[in-house]
Design an enzyme around this catalytic site. Structure first.
Site, PDB file in Angstrom:
ATOM      1  N   ARG A  51       1.133  16.725  12.957  1.00 56.32           N
ATOM      2  CA  ARG A  51       2.465  17.556  13.523  1.00 56.32           C
ATOM      3  C   ARG A  51       2.240  19.022  13.230  1.00 56.32           C
ATOM      4  O   ARG A  51       3.342  19.746  13.357  1.00 56.32           O
ATOM      5  CB  ARG A  51       3.564  16.878  12.701  1.00 56.32           C
ATOM      6  CG  ARG A  51       3.961  15.325  12.787  1.00 56.32           C
ATOM      7  CD  ARG A  51       5.008  14.972  11.818  1.00 56.32           C
ATOM      8  NE  ARG A  51       4.645  14.690  10.775  1.00 56.32           N
ATOM      9  CZ  ARG A  51       4.110  13.798   9.823  1.00 56.32           C
ATOM     10  NH1 ARG A  51       3.653  12.845  10.733  1.00 56.32           N
ATOM     11  NH2 ARG A  51       3.623  13.992   8.674  1.00 56.32           N
TER      12      ARG A  51
ATOM     13  N   HIS B 203      -3.510  13.974   0.565  1.00 59.39           N
ATOM     14  CA  HIS B 203      -3.720  13.255   1.924  1.00 59.39           C
ATOM     15  C   HIS B 203      -2.831  13.032   2.849  1.00 59.39           C
ATOM     16  O   HIS B 203      -2.889  13.287   4.055  1.00 59.39           O
ATOM     17  CB  HIS B 203      -4.148  11.776   1.326  1.00 59.39           C
ATOM     18  CG  HIS B 203      -4.299  10.823   2.674  1.00 59.39           C
ATOM     19  ND1 HIS B 203      -5.373  10.790   3.246  1.00 59.39           N
ATOM     20  CD2 HIS B 203      -3.493   9.684   2.967  1.00 59.39           C
ATOM     21  CE1 HIS B 203      -5.332   9.893   4.254  1.00 59.39           C
ATOM     22  NE2 HIS B 203      -4.040   9.088   3.917  1.00 59.39           N
TER      23      HIS B 203
ATOM     24  N   GLN C 284      -4.834   2.512  15.021  1.00 61.61           N
ATOM     25  CA  GLN C 284      -3.536   2.722  14.081  1.00 61.61           C
ATOM     26  C   GLN C 284      -2.873   3.842  14.988  1.00 61.61           C
ATOM     27  O   GLN C 284      -1.738   3.924  15.084  1.00 61.61           O
ATOM     28  CB  GLN C 284      -4.044   3.317  12.865  1.00 61.61           C
ATOM     29  CG  GLN C 284      -3.106   3.699  11.857  1.00 61.61           C
ATOM     30  CD  GLN C 284      -3.632   4.308  10.541  1.00 61.61           C
ATOM     31  OE1 GLN C 284      -4.798   4.681  10.462  1.00 61.61           O
ATOM     32  NE2 GLN C 284      -2.826   4.699   9.719  1.00 61.61           N
TER      33      GLN C 284
ATOM     34  N   LYS D  95      -4.963  -1.738   9.955  1.00 59.63           N
ATOM     35  CA  LYS D  95      -5.151  -1.887   8.701  1.00 59.63           C
ATOM     36  C   LYS D  95      -5.416  -3.244   8.144  1.00 59.63           C
ATOM     37  O   LYS D  95      -6.105  -3.353   7.099  1.00 59.63           O
ATOM     38  CB  LYS D  95      -3.780  -1.277   7.891  1.00 59.63           C
ATOM     39  CG  LYS D  95      -3.688   0.238   8.247  1.00 59.63           C
ATOM     40  CD  LYS D  95      -4.438   1.090   7.242  1.00 59.63           C
ATOM     41  CE  LYS D  95      -4.167   2.152   7.276  1.00 59.63           C
ATOM     42  NZ  LYS D  95      -4.871   3.099   6.296  1.00 59.63           N
TER      43      LYS D  95
ATOM     44  N   GLU E  78      -9.152   4.293  -2.448  1.00 61.46           N
ATOM     45  CA  GLU E  78      -7.833   4.124  -3.108  1.00 61.46           C
ATOM     46  C   GLU E  78      -8.123   3.320  -4.504  1.00 61.46           C
ATOM     47  O   GLU E  78      -9.392   2.868  -4.833  1.00 61.46           O
ATOM     48  CB  GLU E  78      -7.079   3.109  -2.210  1.00 61.46           C
ATOM     49  CG  GLU E  78      -6.382   3.643  -1.003  1.00 61.46           C
ATOM     50  CD  GLU E  78      -5.411   3.097  -0.256  1.00 61.46           C
ATOM     51  OE1 GLU E  78      -4.668   2.321  -1.046  1.00 61.46           O
ATOM     52  OE2 GLU E  78      -5.528   2.898   1.272  1.00 61.46           O
TER      53      GLU E  78
ATOM     54  N   GLU F 161     -10.328  12.869   7.246  1.00 62.30           N
ATOM     55  CA  GLU F 161     -10.077  14.284   6.487  1.00 62.30           C
ATOM     56  C   GLU F 161     -11.242  14.821   6.610  1.00 62.30           C
ATOM     57  O   GLU F 161     -11.533  15.978   6.963  1.00 62.30           O
ATOM     58  CB  GLU F 161      -9.501  13.985   5.196  1.00 62.30           C
ATOM     59  CG  GLU F 161      -8.151  13.425   5.299  1.00 62.30           C
ATOM     60  CD  GLU F 161      -7.620  12.853   3.782  1.00 62.30           C
ATOM     61  OE1 GLU F 161      -6.812  13.815   3.283  1.00 62.30           O
ATOM     62  OE2 GLU F 161      -7.786  11.544   3.614  1.00 62.30           O
TER      63      GLU F 161
ATOM     64  N   ASP G  40       0.728  -1.110  -0.011  1.00 64.32           N
ATOM     65  CA  ASP G  40       0.092   0.220   0.009  1.00 64.32           C
ATOM     66  C   ASP G  40       0.952   1.228  -0.217  1.00 64.32           C
ATOM     67  O   ASP G  40       1.777   1.478   0.990  1.00 64.32           O
ATOM     68  CB  ASP G  40      -0.846  -0.024   1.104  1.00 64.32           C
ATOM     69  CG  ASP G  40      -1.980   0.980   1.280  1.00 64.32           C
ATOM     70  OD1 ASP G  40      -2.088   1.652  -0.005  1.00 64.32           O
ATOM     71  OD2 ASP G  40      -2.873   1.083   2.291  1.00 64.32           O
TER      72      ASP G  40
ATOM     73  N   ARG H 227      -8.803   4.132  12.961  1.00 67.92           N
ATOM     74  CA  ARG H 227      -7.921   5.114  13.363  1.00 67.92           C
ATOM     75  C   ARG H 227      -7.383   5.204  14.657  1.00 67.92           C
ATOM     76  O   ARG H 227      -6.278   5.398  14.958  1.00 67.92           O
ATOM     77  CB  ARG H 227      -8.445   6.411  12.980  1.00 67.92           C
ATOM     78  CG  ARG H 227      -9.110   6.515  11.557  1.00 67.92           C
ATOM     79  CD  ARG H 227      -7.912   6.380  10.565  1.00 67.92           C
ATOM     80  NE  ARG H 227      -8.356   6.791   9.296  1.00 67.92           N
ATOM     81  CZ  ARG H 227      -7.742   6.584   8.067  1.00 67.92           C
ATOM     82  NH1 ARG H 227      -6.317   6.344   8.208  1.00 67.92           N
ATOM     83  NH2 ARG H 227      -7.972   7.001   7.057  1.00 67.92           N
TER      84      ARG H 227
ATOM     85  N   ASP I  53      -9.222   0.540   1.598  1.00 65.88           N
ATOM     86  CA  ASP I  53      -8.324   0.099   2.910  1.00 65.88           C
ATOM     87  C   ASP I  53      -9.033   0.415   4.156  1.00 65.88           C
ATOM     88  O   ASP I  53      -8.676   1.390   4.634  1.00 65.88           O
ATOM     89  CB  ASP I  53      -6.970   0.440   2.548  1.00 65.88           C
ATOM     90  CG  ASP I  53      -6.153   0.008   3.656  1.00 65.88           C
ATOM     91  OD1 ASP I  53      -6.143  -1.305   3.897  1.00 65.88           O
ATOM     92  OD2 ASP I  53      -4.952   0.615   3.772  1.00 65.88           O
TER      93      ASP I  53
ATOM     94  N   THR J 144      -9.462  -5.664   3.481  1.00 64.02           N
ATOM     95  CA  THR J 144      -9.248  -4.652   2.395  1.00 64.02           C
ATOM     96  C   THR J 144     -10.239  -5.154   1.442  1.00 64.02           C
ATOM     97  O   THR J 144     -10.276  -6.201   0.885  1.00 64.02           O
ATOM     98  CB  THR J 144      -7.889  -4.446   2.144  1.00 64.02           C
ATOM     99  OG1 THR J 144      -6.982  -4.356   3.005  1.00 64.02           O
ATOM    100  CG2 THR J 144      -7.695  -3.850   0.741  1.00 64.02           C
TER     101      THR J 144
ATOM    102  N   GLU K   9     -11.252   4.064   3.299  1.00 58.47           N
ATOM    103  CA  GLU K   9      -9.966   4.955   2.460  1.00 58.47           C
ATOM    104  C   GLU K   9     -10.285   4.628   0.976  1.00 58.47           C
ATOM    105  O   GLU K   9     -10.305   3.587   0.482  1.00 58.47           O
ATOM    106  CB  GLU K   9      -8.660   4.524   2.844  1.00 58.47           C
ATOM    107  CG  GLU K   9      -8.078   4.909   4.181  1.00 58.47           C
ATOM    108  CD  GLU K   9      -6.577   4.772   4.454  1.00 58.47           C
ATOM    109  OE1 GLU K   9      -6.087   5.437   5.490  1.00 58.47           O
ATOM    110  OE2 GLU K   9      -6.041   3.952   3.721  1.00 58.47           O
TER     111      GLU K   9
END
Length: 427
Positions: free
Chosen positions: A152, A143, A250, A263, A211, A374, A136, A247, A243, A267, A209
Site C-alpha cells: 500500500r 514486519h 496468498q 498458509k 516465528e 522482506e 497466528d 506468497r 509458518d 506449519t 516465516e
C-alpha cells in the site's frame, strides 16, 4: 531467583557451554525410541533425554500438588499443560534436583540411569501435544510495516487497527508438523501481475516465516475472558515455528477474508517446549506502545523475552547452511499476555494444547527480516548465498533451519531447531 534457573547449577550429565539444553532449561518433548515401543515424554539434558514416563512408572514423580494423578503415560503433553502453574513448578523442581551434580539418586545408580536416560540419537521426536486449535498473530510492527509498504506504500503501511489490537487469524491445526518433516510445494490459484486471468499450478513464491509459538496450559470457560494480568498463568511454554507461506497464492486469495491455502498447507514447530519458568532470567521490556492500548490490554511489568533467533538456508550445492536472518523475540510489539487477553476478551475459550503463534519476527534492519518476502523485498532484490546462487524465494531442495536461544552467564537456554526441506510439488 528461582533455584532451577540458577546460573551456577550443574548436572552430573556433561553439557557443553553452547548446548541448548543445560539443567537451567529442561524443556519437555515427546519421543519414541528407534528400538520401538510407545511414545514417551521426556526432558532434554545435554544430548540426553530423561524419560519421565519411565520415572513415573517407577513411582519417582512425587509432586505434592499432583497427588496420585499421572501426567506422563499418554504420549502427549496435554495433561501436564492442563495441570497448571503449581504442578509445573513442583515437577520442574523435582526434575532439576534429580539431575544435579550433587544428587545421588540417578548419578550413583548405573542400572537406573541406563533405563531412565536415552541418547537423542536413538529416538524419533514427535509432536509434543495434541493441538486442538491454532491462532497466528501478526505482532511485529516492523514486519507489518514492511508488508504494508510493499502492498500500500509507506504512508498506508499499517492498517488503522494495528496499533490498537493484536491482529490474528485462525490457522489449520491438522497441518502442524514436527521439525524434520519435508514441505511439499503446494498447488493453488495465483494471478501474476500482468495476467488477465488467474492460473493454477505449483506455487512459484514459496517462503518461510520466522516465528515462535506458545502452548496454552489451563484454558478458560466459554464466555469467561482471561484478564491480561492473569494471562501468563495460562501459558505453558514456547517453541520455534515456521509458518511456510505461498506468497503468490496468498496475494490472490487474501481479500476479503485473509490467509487460506497460502498458509494452511504446512506449519513446522520445534519438538522441545521450553517452559516460561526457564525463560524468567531473560525477561525484558518490549517496544513502547503508543497510543496506550485500551484498559483490557494494559499490562504492567516486562512482557518480552530476550531470545536470539536465526534462520539458516542450505541449498544442495552448499556444504554448510548459511545464516540469512538474525532477529530477536523482544521486538514484538504485542506481548504474549496481550495476545491471550485479546483472544479471549469476547469469551472465546482456549484449551490445553492450543497453539498461539507470534507472527513473523522481523527487526529494524534488513538482515533481521524474518521472511524472504522482506529479505528480497518482494523478489526485487534477490539475496546472494555464499555459493554464488541467489534467492528471491525458496527453490526445491532448499533446507530451512530456524533456531534460537537465550544467552546466560556460561550457559544457553535454547529451543533446538525447526527444520524443513522443500520437495517438488506433486504432479
Amino acid at each position: 531467583m528461582n533455584e532451577t534457573t540458577d546460573a551456577d547449577l550443574r548436572s552430573f550429565i556433561p553439557v557443553a557451554a553452547d548446548s541448548h539444553f543445560p539443567i537451567q532449561n529442561l524443556p519437555y518433548g515427546v519421543f519414541r525410541r528407534l528400538a520401538g515401543g510407545p511414545a514417551s515424554i521426556g526432558v532434554a539434558i545435554g544430548d540426553q533425554i530423561l524419560d519421565l514416563t519411565f520415572l513415573e512408572n517407577q513411582g519417582m514423580i512425587n509432586v505434592p500438588a499432583l497427588g496420585k494423578y499421572r501426567l506422563f503415560d499418554r504420549g502427549k503433553l496435554n495433561p501436564l499443560m492442563a495441570a497448571g502453574k503449581r504442578v509445573w513448578s513442583e515437577t520442574r523442581a523435582l526434575l532439576s534436583r534429580l539431575l544435579r551434580s550433587d544428587e545421588r539418586t540417578l548419578r550413583d545408580d548405573p542400572a537406573l540411569r541406563q533405563q531412565a536416560l536415552v541418547s537423542m540419537n536413538d529416538v524419533t521426536m514427535l509432536l509434543p501435544a495434541e493441538i486442538g486449535d491454532y491462532t497466528d498473530f501478526y505482532s511485529s510492527r516492523e514486519h507489518a510495516t514492511n508488508v504494508g509498504t510493499m502492498l500500500r506504500g509507506p504512508e498506508n503501511a499499517l492498517m488503522p487497527n494495528w496499533l490498537h489490537l493484536p491482529v490474528a487469524y485462525h490457522g489449520r491445526a491438522s497441518s502442524i508438523v514436527v521439525s524434520g518433516t519435508d514441505v511439499v510445494r503446494p498447488h493453488g490459484q495465483s494471478k501474476p501481475d500482468k495476467a488477465v486471468e488467474p492460473i493454477f499450478g505449483p506455487s512459484r513464491l514459496l517462503d518461510f516465516e520466522l516465528e515462535m509459538a506458545v502452548f496454552v496450559g489451563p484454558g478458560n470457560d466459554l464466555g469467561h475472558p482471561i484478564p491480561v494480568t492473569e494471562a501468563e498463568d495460562h501459558l505453558f511454554g514456547l517453541v520455534l515455528l515456521n509458518d511456510w507461506s505461498a506468497r503468490d497464492i496468498q496475494a490472490w486469495e487474501y481479500a476479503p477474508l485473509g490467509p487460506f491455502l497460502g498458509k494452511n498447507f504446512l506449519t513446522t514447530i520445534s519438538p522441545w517446549v521450553v517452559p516460561l519458568e526457564a525463560l524468567e532470567p531473560f525477561r525484558c521490556a518490549g517496544p513502547a506502545q503508543a497510543p496506550i492500548p485500551l484498559p483490557y490490554l494494559q499490562a504492567m511489568g516486562q512482557g518480552a523475552f530476550d531470545i536470539h533467533l536465526e534462520v539458516l538456508l542450505q541449498a544442495t550445492t552448499m556444504p554448510q547452511p548459511s545464516c540469512i536472518c538474525r532477529s530477536n523475540f523482544n521486538v514484538l510489539y504485542w506481548s504474549l499476555a496481550q495476545q491471550v487477553a485479546h483472544h479471549t476478551v469476547n469469551g472465546c475459550n482456549l484449551r490445553p494444547g492450543d497453539l498461539l503463534a507470534s507472527g513473523t519476527i522481523s527487526g529494524s534492519t534488513p538482515d533481521s527480516f524474518g521472511s524472504l518476502l522482506e529479505l528480497s523485498w518482494r523478489g526485487t532484490k534477490p539475496m546472494s548465498l555464499p555459493n554464488g546462487e541467489q534467492r528471491a524465494f525458496l527453490q526445491d531442495a532448499d533446507r530451512i533451519t530456524l533456531t534460537g536461544w537465550c544467552q546466560g552467564a556460561g550457559y544457553r537456554v535454547g529451543f533446538g531447531e525447526a527444520i524443513g526441506k522443500v520437495q517438488p510439488a506433486h504432479r
